[in-house]
Design a protein around this motif. Structure first.
Motif, PDB file in Angstrom:
ATOM      1  N   LEU A 276      45.715  88.130  66.961  1.00 39.44           N
ATOM      2  CA  LEU A 276      45.718  88.272  65.506  1.00 39.44           C
ATOM      3  C   LEU A 276      44.995  89.546  65.070  1.00 39.44           C
ATOM      4  CD1 LEU A 276      45.035  84.580  64.405  1.00 39.44           C
ATOM      5  CD2 LEU A 276      47.220  85.803  64.394  1.00 39.44           C
ATOM      6  N   GLY A 277      43.840  89.794  65.709  1.00 36.82           N
ATOM      7  CA  GLY A 277      43.098  91.005  65.375  1.00 36.82           C
ATOM      8  C   GLY A 277      43.860  92.269  65.734  1.00 36.82           C
ATOM      9  N   GLY A 278      44.572  92.221  66.879  1.00 42.00           N
ATOM     10  CA  GLY A 278      45.345  93.377  67.311  1.00 42.00           C
ATOM     11  C   GLY A 278      46.505  93.681  66.377  1.00 42.00           C
ATOM     12  N   THR A 279      47.246  92.637  66.012  1.00 41.20           N
ATOM     13  CA  THR A 279      48.389  92.859  65.113  1.00 41.20           C
ATOM     14  C   THR A 279      47.916  93.366  63.749  1.00 41.20           C
ATOM     15  OG1 THR A 279      48.340  90.490  64.525  1.00 41.20           O
ATOM     16  CG2 THR A 279      49.908  91.174  66.219  1.00 41.20           C
ATOM     17  N   PHE A 280      46.777  92.837  63.279  1.00 43.44           N
ATOM     18  CA  PHE A 280      46.242  93.301  61.991  1.00 43.44           C
ATOM     19  C   PHE A 280      45.835  94.774  62.074  1.00 43.44           C
ATOM     20  CE2 PHE A 280      42.597  94.104  59.194  1.00 43.44           C
ATOM     21  CZ  PHE A 280      43.155  93.789  57.972  1.00 43.44           C
ATOM     22  N   THR A 281      45.157  95.126  63.170  1.00 43.01           N
ATOM     23  CA  THR A 281      44.707  96.512  63.337  1.00 43.01           C
ATOM     24  C   THR A 281      45.892  97.470  63.425  1.00 43.01           C
ATOM     25  OG1 THR A 281      42.723  95.762  64.498  1.00 43.01           O
ATOM     26  CG2 THR A 281      43.361  98.073  64.777  1.00 43.01           C
ATOM     27  N   PHE A 282      46.890  97.103  64.225  1.00 45.75           N
ATOM     28  CA  PHE A 282      48.076  97.959  64.357  1.00 45.75           C
ATOM     29  C   PHE A 282      48.821  98.076  63.025  1.00 45.75           C
ATOM     30  CE2 PHE A 282      47.999  96.572  68.988  1.00 45.75           C
ATOM     31  CZ  PHE A 282      47.469  97.780  69.416  1.00 45.75           C
ATOM     32  N   LYS A 283      48.835  96.986  62.258  1.00 47.26           N
ATOM     33  CA  LYS A 283      49.498  97.031  60.954  1.00 47.26           C
ATOM     34  C   LYS A 283      48.807  98.011  60.019  1.00 47.26           C
ATOM     35  CE  LYS A 283      51.112  94.070  57.167  1.00 47.26           C
ATOM     36  NZ  LYS A 283      51.176  92.679  56.630  1.00 47.26           N
ATOM     37  N   GLN A 284      47.471  98.011  60.049  1.00 50.97           N
ATOM     38  CA  GLN A 284      46.716  98.937  59.203  1.00 50.97           C
ATOM     39  C   GLN A 284      46.934 100.387  59.636  1.00 50.97           C
ATOM     40  OE1 GLN A 284      45.169  97.827  56.372  1.00 50.97           O
ATOM     41  NE2 GLN A 284      46.149  95.941  57.066  1.00 50.97           N
ATOM     42  N   ILE A 285      47.032 100.601  60.938  1.00 52.48           N
ATOM     43  CA  ILE A 285      47.296 101.951  61.449  1.00 52.48           C
ATOM     44  C   ILE A 285      48.680 102.424  61.005  1.00 52.48           C
ATOM     45  CG2 ILE A 285      47.678 103.316  63.540  1.00 52.48           C
ATOM     46  CD1 ILE A 285      45.551 101.534  64.907  1.00 52.48           C
ATOM     47  N   GLN A 286      49.670 101.533  61.122  1.00 50.37           N
ATOM     48  CA  GLN A 286      51.031 101.875  60.697  1.00 50.37           C
ATOM     49  C   GLN A 286      51.081 102.163  59.202  1.00 50.37           C
ATOM     50  OE1 GLN A 286      53.044  98.347  62.070  1.00 50.37           O
ATOM     51  NE2 GLN A 286      53.702  99.296  63.987  1.00 50.37           N
ATOM     52  N   LEU A 287      50.376 101.338  58.426  1.00 53.76           N
ATOM     53  CA  LEU A 287      50.355 101.529  56.976  1.00 53.76           C
ATOM     54  C   LEU A 287      49.724 102.867  56.611  1.00 53.76           C
ATOM     55  CD1 LEU A 287      50.773 100.518  54.090  1.00 53.76           C
ATOM     56  CD2 LEU A 287      48.593  99.289  54.270  1.00 53.76           C
ATOM     57  N   SER A 288      48.601 103.188  57.254  1.00 54.33           N
ATOM     58  CA  SER A 288      47.924 104.468  56.983  1.00 54.33           C
ATOM     59  C   SER A 288      48.838 105.643  57.318  1.00 54.33           C
ATOM     60  CB  SER A 288      46.631 104.574  57.787  1.00 54.33           C
ATOM     61  OG  SER A 288      45.715 103.574  57.393  1.00 54.33           O
ATOM     62  N   SER A 289      49.555 105.526  58.424  1.00 50.30           N
ATOM     63  CA  SER A 289      50.477 106.588  58.830  1.00 50.30           C
ATOM     64  C   SER A 289      51.612 106.746  57.827  1.00 50.30           C
ATOM     65  CB  SER A 289      51.050 106.278  60.216  1.00 50.30           C
ATOM     66  OG  SER A 289      52.005 107.241  60.599  1.00 50.30           O
ATOM     67  N   ASN A 290      52.161 105.622  57.369  1.00 56.29           N
ATOM     68  CA  ASN A 290      53.256 105.664  56.393  1.00 56.29           C
ATOM     69  C   ASN A 290      52.797 106.272  55.075  1.00 56.29           C
ATOM     70  OD1 ASN A 290      54.900 104.407  58.254  1.00 56.29           O
ATOM     71  ND2 ASN A 290      54.605 102.362  57.408  1.00 56.29           N
ATOM     72  N   LEU A 291      51.616 105.868  54.619  1.00 58.42           N
ATOM     73  CA  LEU A 291      51.099 106.369  53.341  1.00 58.42           C
ATOM     74  C   LEU A 291      50.788 107.861  53.421  1.00 58.42           C
ATOM     75  CD1 LEU A 291      48.743 103.433  52.269  1.00 58.42           C
ATOM     76  CD2 LEU A 291      51.037 103.947  51.445  1.00 58.42           C
ATOM     77  N   LYS A 292      50.323 108.305  54.592  1.00 58.11           N
ATOM     78  CA  LYS A 292      50.031 109.731  54.766  1.00 58.11           C
ATOM     79  C   LYS A 292      51.310 110.550  54.686  1.00 58.11           C
ATOM     80  CE  LYS A 292      47.634 112.938  57.856  1.00 58.11           C
ATOM     81  NZ  LYS A 292      46.891 113.070  59.144  1.00 58.11           N
ATOM     82  N   LYS A 293      52.390 110.010  55.262  1.00 59.08           N
ATOM     83  CA  LYS A 293      53.669 110.726  55.248  1.00 59.08           C
ATOM     84  C   LYS A 293      54.226 110.868  53.841  1.00 59.08           C
ATOM     85  CE  LYS A 293      55.169 109.446  59.910  1.00 59.08           C
ATOM     86  NZ  LYS A 293      56.138 108.635  60.706  1.00 59.08           N
ATOM     87  N   ILE A 294      54.083 109.831  53.026  1.00 55.74           N
ATOM     88  CA  ILE A 294      54.657 109.885  51.673  1.00 55.74           C
ATOM     89  C   ILE A 294      53.655 110.374  50.632  1.00 55.74           C
ATOM     90  CG2 ILE A 294      56.315 108.064  52.168  1.00 55.74           C
ATOM     91  CD1 ILE A 294      54.583 106.083  50.733  1.00 55.74           C
ATOM     92  N   GLY A 295      52.404 110.628  51.057  1.00 55.02           N
ATOM     93  CA  GLY A 295      51.400 111.161  50.139  1.00 55.02           C
ATOM     94  C   GLY A 295      50.977 110.177  49.074  1.00 55.02           C
ATOM     95  N   MET A 296      50.619 108.978  49.481  1.00 60.66           N
ATOM     96  CA  MET A 296      50.255 107.932  48.524  1.00 60.66           C
ATOM     97  C   MET A 296      48.977 107.234  48.978  1.00 60.66           C
ATOM     98  SD  MET A 296      52.686 104.774  47.255  1.00 60.66           S
ATOM     99  CE  MET A 296      53.799 105.913  46.425  1.00 60.66           C
TER     100      MET A 296
END
Length: 220
Positions: free
Chosen positions: A45-65
């Motif tokens: 559970l901790g791993g999936t949550f951490t990876f989700k946050q990493i993916q979200l940060s990467s996506n937001l950085k790409k779209i500038g939000m």
């Protein structure tokens, strides 16, 4: 589609890490199976949550939000989905063919706008009025129309009110069409620029291609 891919990616990464840790706890450290299984679940559970946050940060950085912007837009999307479900629930309550057609068109337009904003959250700013006003108007007017049309009383005032509501729903429908055009405007402009670029490139190369053809066709 991207959300689904990222979902499977983080679970495919977290699963072997968690299971590998479980094997180490049981076989390597001699830990009790129950305790090791509890740690396995916690790591998974901790791993999936951490990876989700990493993916979200990467996506937001790409779209500038920022995260706050994204959270606000996701909240608006959730509210819009609930309102569209309300529209869906009114199909069986409208009586006239015109009103049914208007409801179907409003529903289709709303779903298309929502789908575009979900795939590209920055598009939200092109259609803020859709989320804050236009969709609300569609739901409210359609609900009132359904209420009036199902009344047993059919006097002149009621018929006039129904006609006025249908006409106003037509205006709302046109506004939703304009919202869809607005959310697609930048994509259409970008596509046209790409077409123009290809045309210019092809026209530049065309004289050279024709010259080569002429050389090959010249008699020796």
């Amino acid at each position: 589609m991207k959300e689904i891919q990222q979902f499977f990616t983080r679970h495919l990464i977290a699963a072997p890490i968690s299971f590998g840790s479980w094997l180490y706890f049981v076989l390597g450290a001699g830990m009790n199976i129950v305790a090791a299984s509890g740690l396995l679940i916690a790591i998974y559970l901790g791993g999936t949550f951490t990876f989700k946050q990493i993916q979200l940060s990467s996506n937001l950085k790409k779209i500038g939000m920022s995260r706050s912007e994204y959270k606000h837009i996701r909240g608006q999307i959730s509210e819009a989905k609930a309102k569209i479900r309300q529209l869906n629930g009114l199909y069986g309550q409208v009586r006239s063919v015109q009103a049914f057609r208007q409801l179907h068109e409003m529903n289709s337009l709303s779903k298309r706008i929502l789908g575009i904003v979900r795939s590209n959250p920055k598009k939200f700013y092109h259609v803020e009025k859709f989320f804050y006003a236009h969709l609300d108007s569609a739901v409210e007017l359609t609900s009132k129309y359904a209420l009036l049309v199902n009344q047993p009383l059919k006097d002149k005032d009621l018929r006039i009110a129904l006609q006025n509501t249908r006409e106003t729903l037509g205006d709302v429908n046109e506004q939703l069409e304009q919202d869809l055009r607005s959310v697609l405007a930048s994509d259409i402009e970008k596509l046209q620029m790409e077409i123009d670029f290809v045309d210019v490139t092809m026209n530049k190369n065309k004289p050279l291609l024709e010259m080569k053809g002429d050389i090959h066709n010249d008699p020796k």
